[in-house]
Design a protein around this motif. Structure first.
Motif, PDB file in Angstrom:
ATOM      1  N   VAL A 443       0.706  -1.605   0.105  1.00 46.99           N
ATOM      2  CA  VAL A 443       0.081  -0.074   0.134  1.00 46.99           C
ATOM      3  C   VAL A 443       0.855   1.067   0.072  1.00 46.99           C
ATOM      4  O   VAL A 443       0.481   2.193  -0.350  1.00 46.99           O
ATOM      5  N   LEU A 444       2.155   1.767   0.770  1.00 47.03           N
ATOM      6  CA  LEU A 444       2.715   2.267   0.500  1.00 47.03           C
ATOM      7  C   LEU A 444       4.069   2.186  -0.602  1.00 47.03           C
ATOM      8  O   LEU A 444       3.790   3.924  -0.289  1.00 47.03           O
ATOM      9  N   GLY A 445       4.067   1.111  -1.417  1.00 47.87           N
ATOM     10  CA  GLY A 445       5.565   1.948  -2.003  1.00 47.87           C
ATOM     11  C   GLY A 445       6.075   1.405  -1.682  1.00 47.87           C
ATOM     12  O   GLY A 445       7.032   1.744  -0.793  1.00 47.87           O
ATOM     13  N   SER A 446       7.554   1.204  -2.401  1.00 47.70           N
ATOM     14  CA  SER A 446       8.599   0.553  -2.225  1.00 47.70           C
ATOM     15  C   SER A 446       9.068   1.970  -1.797  1.00 47.70           C
ATOM     16  O   SER A 446      10.717   2.075  -0.727  1.00 47.70           O
ATOM     17  N   ALA A 447       9.230   3.091  -2.344  1.00 47.27           N
ATOM     18  CA  ALA A 447      10.008   4.671  -1.657  1.00 47.27           C
ATOM     19  C   ALA A 447       9.487   4.398  -0.093  1.00 47.27           C
ATOM     20  O   ALA A 447       9.946   5.373   0.490  1.00 47.27           O
ATOM     21  N   THR A 471      -8.657  -0.418   8.864  1.00 42.42           N
ATOM     22  CA  THR A 471      -8.694   0.660   9.771  1.00 42.42           C
ATOM     23  C   THR A 471      -7.081   1.492   9.154  1.00 42.42           C
ATOM     24  O   THR A 471      -6.883   2.489   9.341  1.00 42.42           O
ATOM     25  N   LEU A 472      -5.655   0.438   9.585  1.00 41.62           N
ATOM     26  CA  LEU A 472      -4.488   0.676   9.507  1.00 41.62           C
ATOM     27  C   LEU A 472      -4.351   0.747   7.339  1.00 41.62           C
ATOM     28  O   LEU A 472      -3.614   1.512   7.397  1.00 41.62           O
ATOM     29  N   VAL A 473      -4.808   0.089   6.431  1.00 42.34           N
ATOM     30  CA  VAL A 473      -4.626   0.190   5.661  1.00 42.34           C
ATOM     31  C   VAL A 473      -5.445   1.781   5.287  1.00 42.34           C
ATOM     32  O   VAL A 473      -4.630   2.798   4.472  1.00 42.34           O
ATOM     33  N   ASN A 474      -6.361   2.001   5.704  1.00 37.96           N
ATOM     34  CA  ASN A 474      -7.017   2.924   5.278  1.00 37.96           C
ATOM     35  C   ASN A 474      -5.695   4.465   5.763  1.00 37.96           C
ATOM     36  O   ASN A 474      -5.565   5.313   5.125  1.00 37.96           O
ATOM     37  N   LEU A 475      -5.189   4.912   7.134  1.00 36.09           N
ATOM     38  CA  LEU A 475      -4.320   5.886   7.700  1.00 36.09           C
ATOM     39  C   LEU A 475      -2.859   5.874   6.203  1.00 36.09           C
ATOM     40  O   LEU A 475      -2.343   6.449   6.544  1.00 36.09           O
ATOM     41  N   ALA A 476      -2.476   4.050   6.465  1.00 39.24           N
ATOM     42  CA  ALA A 476      -1.606   3.782   4.914  1.00 39.24           C
ATOM     43  C   ALA A 476      -1.862   4.735   3.916  1.00 39.24           C
ATOM     44  O   ALA A 476      -0.705   5.692   3.282  1.00 39.24           O
ATOM     45  N   LEU A 477      -3.116   4.476   3.498  1.00 42.14           N
ATOM     46  CA  LEU A 477      -3.633   5.688   2.040  1.00 42.14           C
ATOM     47  C   LEU A 477      -2.762   6.521   2.368  1.00 42.14           C
ATOM     48  O   LEU A 477      -2.446   7.583   1.613  1.00 42.14           O
ATOM     49  N   ASN A 478      -3.603   7.031   4.020  1.00 47.23           N
ATOM     50  CA  ASN A 478      -3.632   9.108   3.503  1.00 47.23           C
ATOM     51  C   ASN A 478      -2.383   9.034   3.817  1.00 47.23           C
ATOM     52  O   ASN A 478      -2.018  10.210   3.590  1.00 47.23           O
ATOM     53  N   ILE A 511      -2.262   2.744  19.621  1.00 46.34           N
ATOM     54  CA  ILE A 511      -2.159   3.144  18.649  1.00 46.34           C
ATOM     55  C   ILE A 511      -1.460   4.220  17.806  1.00 46.34           C
ATOM     56  O   ILE A 511      -2.782   4.631  17.705  1.00 46.34           O
ATOM     57  N   GLU A 512      -0.572   4.791  17.284  1.00 43.76           N
ATOM     58  CA  GLU A 512       0.070   5.585  16.853  1.00 43.76           C
ATOM     59  C   GLU A 512       0.761   5.892  15.431  1.00 43.76           C
ATOM     60  O   GLU A 512       1.597   4.389  14.915  1.00 43.76           O
ATOM     61  N   VAL A 513       0.037   6.276  14.375  1.00 43.07           N
ATOM     62  CA  VAL A 513       0.272   6.134  13.354  1.00 43.07           C
ATOM     63  C   VAL A 513       0.660   7.377  12.602  1.00 43.07           C
ATOM     64  O   VAL A 513       0.093   8.584  12.765  1.00 43.07           O
ATOM     65  N   ARG A 514       2.275   7.966  12.671  1.00 46.56           N
ATOM     66  CA  ARG A 514       3.069   8.918  11.786  1.00 46.56           C
ATOM     67  C   ARG A 514       3.593   8.852  10.939  1.00 46.56           C
ATOM     68  O   ARG A 514       4.323   7.885  11.091  1.00 46.56           O
ATOM     69  N   ASP A 515       3.580   9.661  10.413  1.00 46.90           N
ATOM     70  CA  ASP A 515       4.193  10.394   8.773  1.00 46.90           C
ATOM     71  C   ASP A 515       5.132  11.625   8.735  1.00 46.90           C
ATOM     72  O   ASP A 515       5.173  12.319   9.680  1.00 46.90           O
TER      73      ASP A 515
END
Length: 719
Positions: A443-447, A471-478, A511-515
């Motif tokens: 989902v995130l891609g190789s980069a 839920t985690l897939v949606n956050l990864a897409l964003n 559960i913390e998701v940070r980019d």
């Protein structure tokens, strides 16, 4: 061209046309009036500026007086609240109620010389009055537990609370309340103390303040738009929309400011000055009609014109009228463009929603049909295992792994189509989150680099595994959309003890998701969890992803928060309640594929293939099975036969009744007869919970069915 681009281009065209027209009018004025007109215009502009400045200063003085008056009243009432709280202390309700007569006198004395006070009340923890200055004895049926201010303090949100304008249950008088919570010595909620204020008191003061100035406006309102007092009050709404331009400018001003705005109520344009009342969530505003200011200025200009510039005044008036009409036409064109753009956005959002719904129906239909096929395969595999034993285990195990993999796929399809039956489980995040790396990496891609870290002391949570994955897939897409080029996504889980002042006490799993992407603007951040809210271009997003994230947290007993810094990235935190520890009781014996169960089962299933495999599965472990194809047939069978040991039924079936109706029928006739319901839909779970039945989410393995039968204690397992 997109709707946004078309709207912007149209707005530019309207602006250019308006500017050209106004320029032509100004040029005509100069040519016709020449030097005398220039002199007159300069003087008129000077006098208009002076009149406008004087009016602004006058409004500032008036709003200062209104502010000081409101601040003094609110400060006095806050002090009075403190005195009442000190008076009743931390005593329990019974002790305070016993002193009702004395408190009535004391409260009456406190309110005697204060004409703004409507009432003073001491309320118990159950929302019933303990003492008050207006009534003795107290009304027997008075109860404010349904009022918003009571729930606010009961939920321990703390602080001073202002209600919106209300009508008293006992007095039938208009009022609004200031209230504070009352807490016992151990910190538990003990009720509250409230002081009611008359809105009419403020209206009288405000009317005297402006002293009948034509077009004057004085208002007092809460920061969320609830109006307490407005003078004049004819046609005034009970609330000012916080989405309107006026309220947006007031809230963004930092507490003090002045604007020139048109009233949405009477259409008058006013010089409006406002101030926030001290520390309270309250504003006062005073406005003077620009038309009145303009009238005084025009009168002065008329006197000047009478001295020798009447021709110039005529030309100037014509130009002003033409300019005003042009401005009105320009405003009308802008409104039309805004309405057109809004309509186009609504149509596009509807199209996106319909498209998503169609894809969801297609995915859901495929998943449900596939589920039926999987149940047939799984059931026959179970029977083959019993017939073949362990000598062909490697083949049957391979088939079983394929069935498990396909079952996970159907769950994801059903989750996407919002048709899955939620099946909460107790999940160890130490196992679940690292196992999701293979799912999230594509989902995130190789980069984009993904890091997952789970603290060892994180307790389990109760959640549906498919919903957690979605839920985690949606956050990864964003995060993928926010990261430009190479980036990093950090996912970690830990435990916190929430501070009491936040209103959410206890221990929480986070559960913390940070980019490290572009980040989100502050004015957008507060809307990210709203359904259908999106900042993406039309056709690139539906705005449903983060609303699903928030719904997942609510299902887990918690909530979600978003934090972002422009240019530095975004952090989404999911707060979930830890799973309750299992009850200390002996677990029922697990069903085994080598045992028998002496039980009479009524099987209700309209799909012949599924019915056949379930019947053969049950009979293979010793059950006697009576099959019916509909709930109507099953109800008729129960009417003429002795009750079985178990009813196993699907929900969606042809006929006048479905499986839910059959379960109700069984509960009415045989309250203790065990019922197991098979379903693939989530919208019936609340109804099923009221019937105390066991629910099996499709597709399920035969071993899960046997385990459910064993958990009910039906028959005798012989190994």
């Amino acid at each position: 061209m997109s709707a946004t681009a078309r709207a912007a281009a149209a707005e530019i065209d309207v602006t250019r046309a308006s500017s050209a027209t106004l320029w032509s009018l100004r040029l005509l004025l100069v040519l016709c009036v020449a030097i005398p007109a220039v002199v007159f215009a300069l003087f008129a502009a000077y006098r208009w500026h002076a009149a406008h400045q004087n009016a602004t200063q006058h409004v500032d003085r008036l709003v200062g007086i209104a502010h000081e008056h409101a601040l003094k009243v609110l400060d006095n009432n806050e002090t009075l609240l403190g005195r009442v709280v000190d008076l009743v202390g931390t005593e329990d309700d019974a002790t305070v109620r016993a002193a009702e007569a004395v408190l009535h006198e004391r409260l009456g004395a406190m309110a005697a010389d204060k004409e703004q006070i409507q009432s003073i009340w001491v309320w118990g923890a159950d929302g019933r009055p303990l003492a008050g200055n207006r009534f003795h004895p107290l009304p027997a049926d008075l109860d404010v537990s349904d009022r918003e201010f009571f729930r606010w303090h009961r939920d321990n949100k703390g602080g001073l609370y202002f209600t919106e304008p209300l009508v008293g249950k006992a007095t039938r008088e208009p009022f609004f309340d200031m209230s504070v919570g009352r807490y016992r010595a151990d910190g538990s909620f003990g009720g509250l103390v409230s002081v009611g204020l008359y809105p009419a008191y403020f209206r009288r003061f405000h009317a005297n303040l402006v002293n009948g100035e034509p077009g004057a406006l004085v208002a007092m309102f809460r920061e969320d738009g609830a109006v307490y007092s407005r003078m004049p009050g004819d046609g005034a709404p009970a609330r000012i929309s916080t989405d309107g331009a006026l309220m947006q400018r007031v809230l963004a001003s930092g507490g003090v400011g002045a604007v020139i705005a048109e009233s949405p109520i009477d259409g008058r344009t006013r010089i409006l000055s406002h101030r926030k009342v001290g520390k309270y969530p309250m504003y006062v505003a005073v406005g003077i009609d620009v038309a009145a200011v303009r009238a005084g200025w025009l009168k002065e200009m008329a006197v000047l014109a009478a001295l020798g510039v009447l021709p110039m005044s005529g030309l100037l008036l014509a130009a002003v009228i033409a300019a005003r009409r042009t401005r009105q036409a320009f405003d009308a064109a802008q409104r039309l463009q805004a309405e057109t753009a809004a309509r186009q956005r609504a149509e596009q959002a509807l199209f996106q929603s319909k498209k998503l719904e169609a894809v969801g129906r297609l995915a859901g239909g495929v998943a449900h049909d596939f589920n039926n096929a999987l149940m047939v395969v799984s059931g026959n595999l179970f029977i083959l295992r019993r017939l073949l034993g362990e000598q062909h285990a490697r083949y049957t195990d391979a088939i079983n792994r394929g069935v498990d993999s396909a079952s996970k796929l159907t769950k994801q399809l059903l989750a996407f189509s919002r048709q899955n039956a939620l099946a909460p489980e107790i999940l160890r995040l130490q196992d679940r989150l690292p196992a999701m790396e293979p799912l999230l990496a594509p989902v995130l891609g190789s980069a984009t680099e993904l890091s997952v870290q789970v603290a060892p002391d994180v307790p389990p949570v109760t959640a549906d595994p498919a919903e957690l994955e979605l839920t985690l897939v949606n956050l990864a897409l964003n995060a993928r959309d926010a990261i430009e080029g190479a980036g990093h996504l950090w996912m970690r889980a830990y435990t916190i003890a929430q501070r009491a002042e936040t209103g959410r006490q206890g221990r929480w799993v986070v559960i913390e998701v940070r980019d490290d992407g572009a980040g989100i603007e502050p004015n957008v951040l507060e809307h990210v969890f709203d359904p259908f809210f999106t900042t993406k271009q039309l056709g690139q997003g539906t705005g449903l992803g983060l609303s699903q994230v928030y719904a997942f947290c609510q299902h887990g007993g918690g909530w979600a928060e978003a934090e972002s810094t422009r240019g530095q990235g975004t952090t989404i935190r999911l707060f979930l309640a830890p799973a309750a520890p299992p009850a200390a009781e002996q677990a029922p014996a697990a069903a085994t594929t080598d045992g028998t169960v002496a039980a009479r089962v009524l099987l209700v299933e309209d799909n012949p293939s599924i019915a056949a495999v379930l019947e053969e599965t049950l009979e293979s472990v010793g059950c006697s099975v009576a099959c019916q194809e509909s709930a109507d047939d099953a109800a008729a069978w129960l009417d003429v036969n002795s009750p079985p040991d178990l009813v196993l039924t699907d929900i969606v079936m042809p006929g006048h009744r479905d499986g839910l109706d059959l379960a109700r029928h069984v509960r009415q006739r045989y309250p203790r007869l065990p019922v197991i319901v098979m379903t693939g839909y989530s919208d019936r779970m609340e109804e099923l919970a009221t019937l105390e039945v066991v629910v099996l989410a499709k597709p399920f393995a035969p071993s899960a069915l046997l385990a459910a039968i064993a958990s009910l204690g039906i028959g005798t397992s012989v190994t």
